[in-house]
Design an enzyme around this catalytic site. Structure first.
Site, PDB file in Angstrom:
ATOM      1  N   GLU A   1      37.207  27.378  -1.219  1.00 29.36           N
ATOM      2  CA  GLU A   1      38.149  27.107  -2.307  1.00 29.36           C
ATOM      3  C   GLU A   1      37.401  26.935  -3.629  1.00 29.36           C
ATOM      4  O   GLU A   1      36.196  26.641  -3.640  1.00 29.36           O
ATOM      5  CB  GLU A   1      38.940  25.829  -1.998  1.00 29.36           C
TER       6      GLU A   1
ATOM      7  N   LYS B   1      32.871  25.104  24.150  1.00 28.63           N
ATOM      8  CA  LYS B   1      33.375  24.351  25.299  1.00 28.63           C
ATOM      9  C   LYS B   1      34.738  23.763  24.958  1.00 28.63           C
ATOM     10  O   LYS B   1      34.909  23.118  23.937  1.00 28.63           O
ATOM     11  CB  LYS B   1      32.393  23.233  25.654  1.00 28.63           C
TER      12      LYS B   1
ATOM     13  N   THR C   1      23.868  20.403  34.398  1.00 27.23           N
ATOM     14  CA  THR C   1      24.618  20.217  35.642  1.00 27.23           C
ATOM     15  C   THR C   1      24.241  21.260  36.678  1.00 27.23           C
ATOM     16  O   THR C   1      24.272  20.996  37.873  1.00 27.23           O
ATOM     17  CB  THR C   1      26.129  20.273  35.344  1.00 27.23           C
TER      18      THR C   1
ATOM     19  N   SER D   1      21.765  18.065  28.832  1.00 29.52           N
ATOM     20  CA  SER D   1      21.694  18.731  27.520  1.00 29.52           C
ATOM     21  C   SER D   1      22.216  17.871  26.378  1.00 29.52           C
ATOM     22  O   SER D   1      22.024  18.207  25.210  1.00 29.52           O
ATOM     23  CB  SER D   1      22.399  20.085  27.548  1.00 29.52           C
TER      24      SER D   1
ATOM     25  N   TYR E   1      27.541  12.265  38.074  1.00 29.85           N
ATOM     26  CA  TYR E   1      26.290  12.618  38.751  1.00 29.85           C
ATOM     27  C   TYR E   1      25.160  12.664  37.736  1.00 29.85           C
ATOM     28  O   TYR E   1      25.378  12.443  36.536  1.00 29.85           O
ATOM     29  CB  TYR E   1      26.445  14.000  39.414  1.00 29.85           C
TER      30      TYR E   1
HETATM   31  C1  SIN Z   1      26.864  20.061  32.129  1.00 25.33           C
HETATM   32  O1  SIN Z   1      25.846  20.722  32.256  1.00 25.33           O
HETATM   33  O2  SIN Z   1      27.974  20.563  32.439  1.00 25.33           O
HETATM   34  C2  SIN Z   1      26.903  18.661  31.609  1.00 25.33           C
HETATM   35  C3  SIN Z   1      25.581  18.016  31.475  1.00 25.33           C
HETATM   36  C4  SIN Z   1      24.675  18.708  30.524  1.00 25.33           C
HETATM   37  O3  SIN Z   1      25.133  19.260  29.519  1.00 25.33           O
HETATM   38  O4  SIN Z   1      23.444  18.654  30.743  1.00 25.33           O
END
Ligand code: SIN
Length: 398
Positions: A355, A236, A83, A130, A97
């Site tokens: 365990e 994340k 992004t 990604s 996008y």
């Molecule tokens: C991002 O970068 O926030 C989402 C898209 C990606 O992981 O390339």
């Protein structure tokens, strides 16, 4: 009479001219907006074509910037897309996008200030969303990082990356980079075209971290939203928010304020130069699948994974890594066929405890690694051994 008609005609013509003039003057904004938007679309499709070639060829292009200040450290930026390099149709569009669109030169143009804190060299490794990250790209990236860090002239490396799998790539590098020098992964939650895009400041902060001698020895780091997280513990947490990343109970390792990184914690698990994993001659990583546990589960996906050639399975179980009975039978059968089974959890925090039943079943427990990171460690562990006891010791220490 003739004169009056002539005068009237003159007046009507004058009014018409005035009206045309006024109409032209009243809409200059919408006109210039359209003109401004048109080239934007053209640029986008031009970039798209460029991107495809880059992604396909995955060639490494050096882009030296014309700045060399002997007093500044040399920071290398390796761009992979995401992004931070994303382009939307308008500046208010923050979802839907295209990630991985603009090249590294454009990213750097948005933050000319980085040249005041470091001499920058840019490399476009790939330009992808990604979510499309592959093991092949991971290996190429790690080799490129190790190659560049071996040079005395490179003080640190920044990797621009999509946030979706940034934590996996960061953890992979954390386990295979052979250097104490800073390696910082950076992304953005808003595309480069958005109002208040977070990419430029994140990139500036990442360069500040990579340029600082204080950053050495912290393993691979993730720089987002002014925070510095460790590759192992940062994850994340939010699909779209700018403050999407956190390290839960283990905490961030520091933050960046006014071009300077401040560190408060050091990762205690083995990383980088202390790690035993070496990918310098590796061309392929073993196949590891992640299966998500749930009520009314079955063994269908376990059997499919084994049939598909998985050498390892990460089971993202419920609670403390619990497994549905029929799925458990599938996992036990898979283990008997030589597939390494790791019990992880779909729960965001806490560890999966080891365990007595794990020893009976010859299963591995994931400690506090989430399923995505457990996959990374298991792939590397499988390069060394398929002994669950040995692999358990990696999960306890890395
Ligand atoms: C991002 O970068 O926030 C989402 C898209 C990606 O992981 O390339």
């Amino acid at each position: 009479m003739r004169k009056t008609i002539k005068n009237r005609f003159f007046l009507i013509a004058l009014s018409l001219l005035l009206l045309i003039g006024l109409t032209a003057c009243s809409s200059p904004e919408s006109k210039s907006e359209t003109i401004e938007k048109a080239p934007k679309t053209e640029t986008k499709s031009e970039t798209k074509t460029e991107k495809k070639t880059e992604t396909k060829s995955e060639t490494v292009k050096e882009t030296p910037q014309n700045i060399t200040n002997e007093e500044l450290p040399n920071v290398s930026i390796i761009a992979t897309g995401g992004t931070i390099a994303g382009v939307a149709a308008s500046d208010t569009q923050t979802t839907g996008y295209k990630a991985g669109e603009v090249a590294i030169e454009t990213l750097l143009d948005a933050v000319p200030e980085v040249k005041e804190i470091a001499n920058i060299t840019g490399t476009q490794l790939v330009n992808i969303d990604s979510s499309a990250m592959t093991n092949e790209v991971l290996l190429n990236l790690a080799k490129e990082v190790n190659k560049q860090l071996a040079s005395d002239s490179v003080a640190g490396i920044v990797i621009t990356h999509g946030t979706d799998t940034i934590e996996e790539t960061a953890y992979f590098l954390n386990l295979v980079v052979k250097s104490e020098k800073p390696v910082v992964l950076v992304g953005a939650m808003r595309p480069s075209t958005a109002i208040s895009a977070d990419g430029p400041l994140n990139l500036y902060n990442a360069v500040a971290i990579a340029a600082s001698p204080d950053s050495k020895g912290h393993g691979v780091m993730i720089a987002l939203n002014d925070k510095i997280g460790s590759a192992r513990d940062t994850t994340k947490l939010n699909t779209t928010a700018v403050n999407a990343f956190d390290s839960f109970e283990y905490g961030d390792i520091g933050n960046v304020q006014g071009s300077k990184p401040y560190f408060y914690n050091k990762p205690s698990r083995i990383h980088t130069s202390e790690s035993k994993f070496d990918i310098s001659n590796v061309t392929e990583l073993p196949k590891v699948e992640i299966l998500y546990g749930h009520g009314n589960d079955s063994r269908v996906l376990v059997d499919a994974a084994v049939k598909g050639g998985a050498k390892g399975i990460i089971h993202a179980g419920t609670g403390n890594g619990s497994v549905f009975p029929e799925t458990q039978e599938g996992l036990v059968d898979a283990q008997k066929k030589g597939v390494v089974i790791v019990r992880a959890s779909r729960v965001a925090t806490g560890m999966v405890t080891h365990e007595a039943t794990d020893d009976t079943n010859k299963f591995v427990s994931s400690d506090s690694l989430n399923p995505a990171k457990a996959r990374i460690l298991l792939m590397l562990a499988l390069l060394e051994t398929s002994d669950p006891v040995k692999i358990q010791s990696y999960f306890n220490n890395y």
